[in-house]
Design an enzyme around this catalytic site. Structure first.
Site, PDB file in Angstrom:
ATOM      1  N   HIS A  49       0.811  -1.231   0.000  1.00  0.00           N
ATOM      2  CA  HIS A  49       0.000   0.000   0.000  1.00  0.00           C
ATOM      3  C   HIS A  49       0.835   1.268   0.000  1.00  0.00           C
ATOM      4  CE1 HIS A  49      -3.992   1.806   0.470  1.00  0.00           C
ATOM      5  NE2 HIS A  49      -3.366   2.780   1.113  1.00  0.00           N
ATOM      6  N   ASP A  51       0.179   5.615  -1.065  1.00  0.00           N
ATOM      7  CA  ASP A  51      -0.775   6.632  -1.506  1.00  0.00           C
ATOM      8  C   ASP A  51      -0.132   7.776  -2.287  1.00  0.00           C
ATOM      9  OD1 ASP A  51      -3.610   6.222  -0.843  1.00  0.00           O
ATOM     10  OD2 ASP A  51      -2.898   5.938   1.202  1.00  0.00           O
ATOM     11  N   GLU A 151      -8.946   1.886  -3.196  1.00  0.00           N
ATOM     12  CA  GLU A 151      -9.076   1.902  -1.738  1.00  0.00           C
ATOM     13  C   GLU A 151     -10.455   2.460  -1.371  1.00  0.00           C
ATOM     14  OE1 GLU A 151      -6.155   4.103   0.505  1.00  0.00           O
ATOM     15  OE2 GLU A 151      -6.638   2.985   2.318  1.00  0.00           O
ATOM     16  N   HIS A 224      -9.444  -1.687   6.601  1.00  0.00           N
ATOM     17  CA  HIS A 224     -10.498  -0.665   6.755  1.00  0.00           C
ATOM     18  C   HIS A 224     -11.911  -1.229   6.953  1.00  0.00           C
ATOM     19  CE1 HIS A 224      -8.324   3.127   6.118  1.00  0.00           C
ATOM     20  NE2 HIS A 224      -7.643   2.538   5.137  1.00  0.00           N
ATOM     21  N   HIS A 245      -2.803  -3.185   4.364  1.00  0.00           N
ATOM     22  CA  HIS A 245      -2.049  -2.293   5.272  1.00  0.00           C
ATOM     23  C   HIS A 245      -2.745  -2.229   6.632  1.00  0.00           C
ATOM     24  CE1 HIS A 245      -5.021   0.230   3.302  1.00  0.00           C
ATOM     25  NE2 HIS A 245      -4.706   1.324   3.956  1.00  0.00           N
ATOM     26  N   ASP A 314       2.093   1.905   3.789  1.00  0.00           N
ATOM     27  CA  ASP A 314       1.148   3.025   3.937  1.00  0.00           C
ATOM     28  C   ASP A 314       1.842   4.383   3.848  1.00  0.00           C
ATOM     29  OD1 ASP A 314      -1.354   4.147   4.114  1.00  0.00           O
ATOM     30  OD2 ASP A 314      -1.694   3.651   6.214  1.00  0.00           O
TER      31      ASP A 314
HETATM   32 ZN   LIG Z   1      -5.829   3.134   4.117  1.00  0.00          ZN
END
Ligand SMILES: [Zn+2]
Ligand SMILES: *[C@@H]1O[C@H](CO)[C@@H](O)[C@H](O)[C@H]1NC(C)=O
Ligand SMILES: *[C@@H]1O[C@H](CO)[C@@H](O)[C@H](O)[C@H]1NC(C)=O
Ligand SMILES: *[C@@H]1O[C@H](CO)[C@@H](O)[C@H](O)[C@H]1NC(C)=O
Ligand SMILES: *[C@@H]1O[C@H](CO)[C@@H](O)[C@H](O)[C@H]1NC(C)=O
Ligand SMILES: *[C@@H]1O[C@H](CO)[C@@H](O)[C@H](O)[C@H]1NC(C)=O
Length: 432
Positions: A49, A51, A151, A224, A245, A314
């Site tokens: 993961h 971003d 995500e 999540h 993650h 992450d």
């Molecule tokens: Zn996340």
């Protein structure tokens, strides 16, 4: 008579035995990698993961031409640091904020896919991959492989055709929720007050999403999601799933982490938990150490074994990282710590790379088994979506068009303000 006693075969047997012994001890010497960089060159990391795409939107409006991805300031991820950290594959999240649910989440997701695809085709160091075979062989081509993952299920706007089209664009994984419930699955967070219902953990439409992902060969990601949703998906999915993650709830009781009971279910599913490095999930505080991180690895190994563990850093989605793990070039420090704690070469090869390859491979095998199933035509009942921005197909009434020229009252300008506020807030506190 056993071979070590029979006169005729004894000599041959003992020669073979000696040879095996020598080979084993040699392997012992060779496999004791003198340093972590040698080990990680043989087994370069597949990270679950990152971003960066979100940061490209926030900081650069996705205008790649304004930056040089070899060396990007104010972020923790760029090509030179990925290479220094032996990151060979990066799962890039295409994340759009929960505030876009019921609004323009699909467009925003398309734009994030576009920027990852551009990044991974305009820089020769990168290579976009969509199968386990391409992923595995990209190592031999000296490339950093990019995998695209959505995500948050809000990105598909409760539409299986949209899910399929995302697959066509190269998406190979999706987490069912972010910090907001979708109409069909529940988040581990109650920050957003949407779709809160008693029976929302995995609705019949949610099951259809999981089935369609199994059929397509898209990896189901449970980072999540709420515990109830996680359990329901683990019970329903035909293919192994991942937490891309998340870390251990026993070590740090944050709702983004996974309790031992669910880890045991994950093991039955042959899935993978890719440990998140965000300080808040490691120590439940803003500061953490590499040793804290290693405690999560040790604990999860104790509960379900090293073959169920990966790494999902992450970076760019979280705000604070342990001292010594500030950016993607620092992964060797973590592996070094695990070597110090007597993790074997076999275990580390799995954590770095082989465990994810096994799961992705199994997901593709399940897809192949389901080859004869047709694309699902399940649709979500309109009353479960309750979205004023969904067009109800009927002949337009000329009078209502006159009195309400563009339906602005429902999905227009005021919402833009809300979206901007949510964007600001999320940037400050809630991205991960
Ligand atoms: Zn996340
Ligand atoms: C990246 O750029 C900064 C200045 O912007 C420079 O100090 C640094 O050495 C560069 N790093 C690499 C790996 O080129
Ligand atoms: C789910 O809960 C809602 C109210 O919270 C109810 O209206 C609906 O019938 C329930 N659905 C099922 C399948 O139980
Ligand atoms: C989880 O589901 C069970 C029933 O399956 C329900 O009793 C419980 O309240 C749910 N937990 C939460 C936090 O919603
Ligand atoms: C698991 O699935 C079975 C049917 O396949 C169902 O009877 C059971 O209630 C499910 N358990 C959970 C926790 O969802
Ligand atoms: C990945 O490639 C290696 C050879 O480089 C091979 O031994 C291994 O079986 C491959 N794994 C998968 C899952 O394709």
């Amino acid at each position: 008579m056993p071979p070590w006693k029979s006169g005729k075969h004894a000599l041959h047997f003992w020669m073979q035995f000696l040879k095996t012994l020598v080979v084993f001890s040699l392997c012992g010497i060779i496999s004791a990698y003198s340093n972590v960089h040698e080990l990680m060159s043989s087994y370069p990391l597949i990270d679950g993961h990152n971003d960066l795409a979100l940061q490209l939107r926030i900081r650069h409006s996705n205008c790649l031409s304004r930056i040089d991805l070899h060396n990007v300031s104010k972020v923790a991820t760029d090509i030179s640091r990925l290479q220094a950290g032996h990151v060979q594959t990066q799962m890039f999240a295409v994340y759009v904020l929960c505030g876009a649910q019921q609004k323009d989440a699909v467009r925003l997701t398309l734009e994030q896919i576009d920027v990852v695809r551009r990044m991974c085709t305009e820089y020769h160091e990168f290579e976009l991959v969509t199968s386990v075979q391409e992923l595995n062989s990209s190592k031999d081509r000296g490339k950093i492989a990019c995998l695209i993952s959505i995500e948050g299920g809000h990105s598909i706007d409760s539409s299986l055709p949209a899910l399929r089209m995302f697959y066509q664009l190269g998406v190979r994984s999706m987490s069912l929720t972010h910090s907001c419930n979708t109409p069909w699955a529940e988040s581990s967070s109650d920050f957003y007050n949407v779709f809160q219902r008693q029976n929302n953990s995995l609705t019949p439409f949610g099951k259809a999403v999981v089935e369609e992902m199994n059929r397509l060969g898209m990896i189901v990601d449970l980072s999540h999601t709420s515990w109830n949703t996680t359990l329901a998906v683990l019970n329903h999915s035909k293919a192994p799933v991942i937490f891309s993650h998340s870390s251990s709830y026993s070590i740090c009781n944050h709702n983004r982490n996974v309790p031992d009971s669910l880890l045991r279910e994950l093991k039955k599913n042959q899935g993978l938990i890719m440990v998140n490095l965000h300080s808040q999930f490691i120590s439940c505080r803003d500061v953490a150490s590499i040793s804290h991180v290693a405690d999560h690895f040790d604990h999860i190994r104790k509960v379900i074994g090293a073959e169920s563990i990966g790494i999902g850093g992450d970076y760019e989605g979280a705000t604070s990282f342990p001292q010594g793990l500030e950016d993607v070039s620092k992964y060797p420090a973590l592996i070094q710590e695990l070597m110090k704690r007597n993790w074997t070469e076999y275990e580390l090869a799995g954590v770095l790379r082989n465990n994810f390859l096994r799961v992705f491979d199994k997901v593709e095998r399940v897809r192949d088994q389901l080859r004869s199933n047709l694309p699902s035509e399940v649709q979500i009942p309109l009353e479960e979506v309750q979205n004023p921005c969904r067009l109800v197909l009927r002949r337009p009434d000329p009078k209502s068009l006159l009195s309400n020229p563009s339906s602005r009252a429902e999905c227009g300008l005021p919402d833009l303000l809300i979206l901007a506020t949510v964007l600001m807030l999320s940037r400050l506190i809630l991205i991960e």
